[in-house]
Structure formats: structure tokens, C-alpha cells
Motif scaffolding. Sequence first.
Motif, PDB file in Angstrom:
ATOM      1  N   ARG A   1      18.332  42.316  39.137  1.00 44.10           N
ATOM      2  CA  ARG A   1      18.509  43.184  37.993  1.00 44.10           C
ATOM      3  C   ARG A   1      17.958  42.519  36.721  1.00 44.10           C
ATOM      4  O   ARG A   1      17.262  43.156  35.929  1.00 44.10           O
ATOM      5  N   GLU A   2      18.249  41.226  36.553  1.00 45.33           N
ATOM      6  CA  GLU A   2      17.752  40.532  35.359  1.00 45.33           C
ATOM      7  C   GLU A   2      16.220  40.437  35.381  1.00 45.33           C
ATOM      8  O   GLU A   2      15.567  40.643  34.355  1.00 45.33           O
TER       9      GLU A   2
ATOM     10  N   ARG B   1      27.072  52.733  29.787  1.00 46.57           N
ATOM     11  CA  ARG B   1      28.400  53.077  29.252  1.00 46.57           C
ATOM     12  C   ARG B   1      28.314  53.715  27.873  1.00 46.57           C
ATOM     13  O   ARG B   1      29.293  54.201  27.350  1.00 46.57           O
TER      14      ARG B   1
ATOM     15  N   ARG C   1      22.025  40.796  43.787  1.00 48.10           N
ATOM     16  CA  ARG C   1      21.733  41.945  42.954  1.00 48.10           C
ATOM     17  C   ARG C   1      21.578  41.572  41.479  1.00 48.10           C
ATOM     18  O   ARG C   1      20.708  42.079  40.787  1.00 48.10           O
ATOM     19  N   ALA C   2      22.420  40.631  41.005  1.00 46.81           N
ATOM     20  CA  ALA C   2      22.393  40.295  39.583  1.00 46.81           C
ATOM     21  C   ALA C   2      21.038  39.702  39.189  1.00 46.81           C
ATOM     22  O   ALA C   2      20.469  40.078  38.163  1.00 46.81           O
TER      23      ALA C   2
ATOM     24  N   TRP D   1      20.484  51.030  31.813  1.00 47.57           N
ATOM     25  CA  TRP D   1      20.897  49.685  31.406  1.00 47.57           C
ATOM     26  C   TRP D   1      22.182  49.768  30.569  1.00 47.57           C
ATOM     27  O   TRP D   1      23.167  49.086  30.839  1.00 47.57           O
TER      28      TRP D   1
ATOM     29  N   THR E   1      28.255  41.000  27.852  1.00 47.85           N
ATOM     30  CA  THR E   1      28.384  40.325  29.144  1.00 47.85           C
ATOM     31  C   THR E   1      27.054  40.301  29.890  1.00 47.85           C
ATOM     32  O   THR E   1      26.929  39.648  30.901  1.00 47.85           O
ATOM     33  N   ASP E   2      26.080  41.006  29.384  1.00 52.09           N
ATOM     34  CA  ASP E   2      24.811  41.151  30.082  1.00 52.09           C
ATOM     35  C   ASP E   2      23.895  39.969  29.758  1.00 52.09           C
ATOM     36  O   ASP E   2      23.552  39.735  28.608  1.00 52.09           O
ATOM     37  N   PRO E   3      23.470  39.191  30.749  1.00 55.55           N
ATOM     38  CA  PRO E   3      22.648  38.002  30.461  1.00 55.55           C
ATOM     39  C   PRO E   3      21.339  38.341  29.768  1.00 55.55           C
ATOM     40  O   PRO E   3      20.860  37.564  28.935  1.00 55.55           O
TER      41      PRO E   3
ATOM     42  N   ASN F   1      28.931  42.621  38.309  1.00 54.59           N
ATOM     43  CA  ASN F   1      27.582  42.913  38.795  1.00 54.59           C
ATOM     44  C   ASN F   1      26.533  42.877  37.697  1.00 54.59           C
ATOM     45  O   ASN F   1      25.538  43.587  37.753  1.00 54.59           O
ATOM     46  N   GLY F   2      26.790  42.077  36.659  1.00 55.47           N
ATOM     47  CA  GLY F   2      25.807  41.950  35.592  1.00 55.47           C
ATOM     48  C   GLY F   2      25.701  43.187  34.726  1.00 55.47           C
ATOM     49  O   GLY F   2      24.788  43.297  33.933  1.00 55.47           O
ATOM     50  N   LEU F   3      26.637  44.132  34.894  1.00 56.17           N
ATOM     51  CA  LEU F   3      26.550  45.359  34.096  1.00 56.17           C
ATOM     52  C   LEU F   3      27.452  45.261  32.877  1.00 56.17           C
ATOM     53  O   LEU F   3      28.394  44.510  32.866  1.00 56.17           O
TER      54      LEU F   3
ATOM     55  N   GLY G   1      31.684  47.978  34.514  1.00 53.44           N
ATOM     56  CA  GLY G   1      31.344  47.458  33.200  1.00 53.44           C
ATOM     57  C   GLY G   1      31.698  45.999  33.001  1.00 53.44           C
ATOM     58  O   GLY G   1      31.386  45.417  31.976  1.00 53.44           O
TER      59      GLY G   1
ATOM     60  N   ASN H   1      26.142  45.158  24.905  1.00 57.42           N
ATOM     61  CA  ASN H   1      27.019  44.715  25.967  1.00 57.42           C
ATOM     62  C   ASN H   1      26.869  43.203  26.113  1.00 57.42           C
ATOM     63  O   ASN H   1      25.920  42.713  26.688  1.00 57.42           O
TER      64      ASN H   1
END
Lengths: 218, 324
Positions: free
Chosen positions: B67-68, B157, B63-64, B154, B263-265, A216-218, A213, B261
Motif C-alpha cells: 500500500r505504501e 474516512r 499489505r501495508a 486513501w 497513523t498513515d506512514p 492495516n496502514g489505513l 481506521g 490521518n
Amino acid sequence: MPPRPQTFKVGRAAFLGLSGLTGAALLLGNRIPNAFSLLSGGTNVNGFTIYTIAGFPTFDPATYRLKIDGLVAKPREYTYADLLALPSVSEVRYYQCVTGWVVPRPRWHGVRLWDLIQAAKPTAAARALRFTCMDGAYSESLTLDQAKPLDVLLAYGLNGKPLSRDQGQPLRLVVPGMYGYKFAKWVNHIEVIDRVVPGYWEQNGYDINAYIGRSNGL
Amino acid sequence: MTMDAALAGPGIAEPTAEAVQRVLRFNRTQRLVHWVQAITFLILLATGLAIGISGLQGIIGNRALLRETHLIAAFLFVFGPSLVALAGNRRSIKDDASEVDAWTPEDVQWLAHPTTRPETWTPMVRRYNAGQKLNAIFTVYATLAFGVTGLILWQNRRFPFGIVSQANVIHTDLAYIALAVFLGHLYLSAIHPTTRESLNGMIRGTVDRAWARTHHPGWAPALQEAPLRFESVLRSLAMLALGLEASLLAVRLGFEWLGANATDPVTKLIYRFSGLPGTLHHQAAGLHQFDLAALIWLGLLAVALVAMTRAEDLLPRLMPAARN
């Protein structure tokens, strides 16, 4: 326009049927383990999807050694029997893979990593650990601080049984709170070093500090 | 007046030789809906495979970024086609939907003996044959299922673990099924000799008249598309912009309810572009927060969009001269 032929509203029904089935699979599917998993990119053992980057190494209890060396006053070598003879710890911790799947309550059995590191007496320059594996390909890293918590283990058992070959027999790193790629399998060498050397996936773009969390961009 | 004559619109006095030879199969809106979804699907497939297959991950890395890219393409994949349909020729999309929905006994016959050589055996296929209808139904279903399971992955959590792991299984299985359907679609539309004429319909808009008569004998095609008018292009662009903003706000409202979230760009991006006056900042947004300002903006945008759709229907009646 010619008179409309007799029609049946099939499209909407097919759409709703498919959506309903998928919704049911989403809500109820996990009660039937892997009932809907056709091609999930790996086999599944104890709820874990199995990945390997270089096959499954063979474990021989007679020849296996865990080496701890590098920036230490007392380099150590343990046989499998030596490890089993050390005080055994069990931890139940949520496990999550960076690809999204989770195992809610795996019970790991093993020895505390920090006990073994302390026994080797790291020197003042020591800052990090580098783990390498029996497959000669995989590697992982931890800072010394990340290795200190009491639930960071070198596990030889899972859910009351010895680790299976595809889950890292004989020894697997367990770092609760981090993604599964930190849980290096088939560990046979720990080097104490003065700075972090990125592990296999970390050289390929994964975060070195693999907190669930928060990386890794999660 | 038939549906297709209505699509062709007024103002076609003398069909050209080209128009007699070729008939209109997909208008601009239908083509754009198709290509928005096709291009985003290809991006999603490529990035999805790179994320999901661990062997590829070692070659490609980063990976980041994958993912974006996957998330931004997913947003356009889910909302893009509906927005294009809304801003374009809604009636043609609605007609497509009703034809895909309505099945005749001939469709069942066609399914029992599907053929790519209809000259040998021809049930009365209308605009779409049964295979094309199934493909359309699957596409709409897959868009929804990918969207829902993708959202769960996505925001993993925020959901119970059982749902997350099941969403992962469904998302992955569906990706392989969609890949198979896509390869079949690609083969029939671009490679197979007797059916590849249909690709012309999706690129140029028109297909050969003789081909249409053989493959879709029950379909009364239009000859030509209504010419593009400056004010309708302008209105479409404005509607696209408003629709995009409305989708961003809708996603944002969902996030605030789930607990965004920060922190997620990609989440940050959504907040930046939907950050209208009074709405919450992403760092201030928390679990189950109620963003009244975003909801009001969403309502205003909806009203504006409805007004613009109504205007399209009302204006020609109020000002008949404006049509020419």
C-alpha cells in the motif's frame, strides 16, 4: 511549414467528456447499484463483494454442528436448530472491507458470541478465541476482551433473511468496528486458547487487531 | 522557422550521416515524461493487482508495504510528468498537447481504417496518428481519474460512504481498462514488426527516416536535438526540486483541509518532507485546519518557479552570446 489543414479541437473535448462522465459516476453512481461495476474482483450480494479463499461449503442443517471447546469447563455443541432457539439479537452496524468498499447499514441477526462463550465456562488460562470454518481453510482470531461487547455476534441472518450460502450460511462472525476479514463465514468451530493465533489473512500481513481506521496502514 | 527546426535549436551546421538517416522523434523532455509515467504505472499496476486481487494477496502478503509503495508511486505518477515537463522543454510538450487536441478529417479517416501498414493506404498522418492521439487523451484522463478516486480511497474516512464505494468501483474498472490499453500500446510499440521502430524514438530519441516518411508523411521532423548545456541541466534539477516541494505542499494543504490521518506512514512522509519552518506538525493538524505557513511557502515556490521559467526566455535575449 505547409498551411495548417482545417482542424477541430477534439482532444480537449474528449478529455473533458470522459472526466465529466467519471465525475457523474463518482457522485451519482451509487444511486444505481453496481451500474458501473465491470470487474470488481467478485460478485456482489446485498452490497457486499463476495470473496472466498476455498470455494463455498455446503450447509446441511441435519449434520451441521457448532463446536466450542479448548480451555473450557463445559465443551458445547450446537445444532442449527439449537442456535435458532437461543435469544435472538439484531444489530445494524457500518461494514467496511479493507479493500475500501463499504455497506452502510447491514442488519445482522444472530446470537451474542459472549453468551455462548460464557455458557462453555472458559478456564482461568483462557485469553483468546480461534474460529475455524466449514471450508477447512479460513480462520480468524479474537482476544476474549474483543469478544465481550454486546454487538459481537454469531449471525445466522442478514436484513431479515437467513444468510445466503455465499455470505456464510449458516453462521458468520460479526465484529462491528473491525474490517470485514474478521467476519469469518461458515463458522463451525470455536476454540478457546491461551494466546492469539493469527487467522488466515493475519498470517498474510493483515493486522490482528482489525479496527477500522486504526490498522492495516489505513 | 518551423516548430521542429526551433526544437533542434541553432548550432547544427553539418548534419552527420547518422542524422540524415535518423530523425529526432522525441526529445529528452518528451522521453523523460514518458518513462516517469511508464515506470510509475508499472509499479502501480503490480502493487494494485496485488492489493486488489485477494488470491494474489495470499501469496504476496505484506499489505501495508504494498500500500505504501502504491501511494508513493501514485504521487510520482500524478505529479512527476508535469514536473519534468515544467523543468524541461515546455514548448515541445505544449506542441504535443496542441497536436493531440487538433483533429483533422484525415484523423477520422485513419480511425475508420486504422492500419499498421500505411504504405498500402496513407492518409496524411502528421506527428501522431489518431490511435496515438486517443492513447494520449486516455492517459491524461486516466491520470486525473486515478488520482481523484485514489485520493478518496486513501482518505476514505473523510468522504461519504457512497462516494468511497463508487470511487473503488471506478478505480478498479479503470485499472483493468488501463491494463488493456497498456497491453495494446506495448504490442504496437515493441512487438508488431511494422510499428516497433517507434520504440527507438522513445529510447534513443530518433527513428529511421524512411519509416517516419511512411508512417508520418505529414510530419516535418527535426534532425538533431540541441546539445545539453550544463547550466540548463542545473536549472532543470533546481526546478524539479522546487516543483516536488510545491506538490508536497499542495497535497499537505489538501490533507489539512480533509483532516490528515496521522497513523498513515505515507502521510507522515509527506509531512516530513514538506515540513518547512512554521508549517503544522502532522500530529497538530486536524480537520479543516488552515496552514497559513504552508500556503505562503507554496506561493513563494510558485513565484520562484515562474521566475525561473521567465529567466529561460529572457536570458538569451539579454545575453545573446550566452547561447554559444
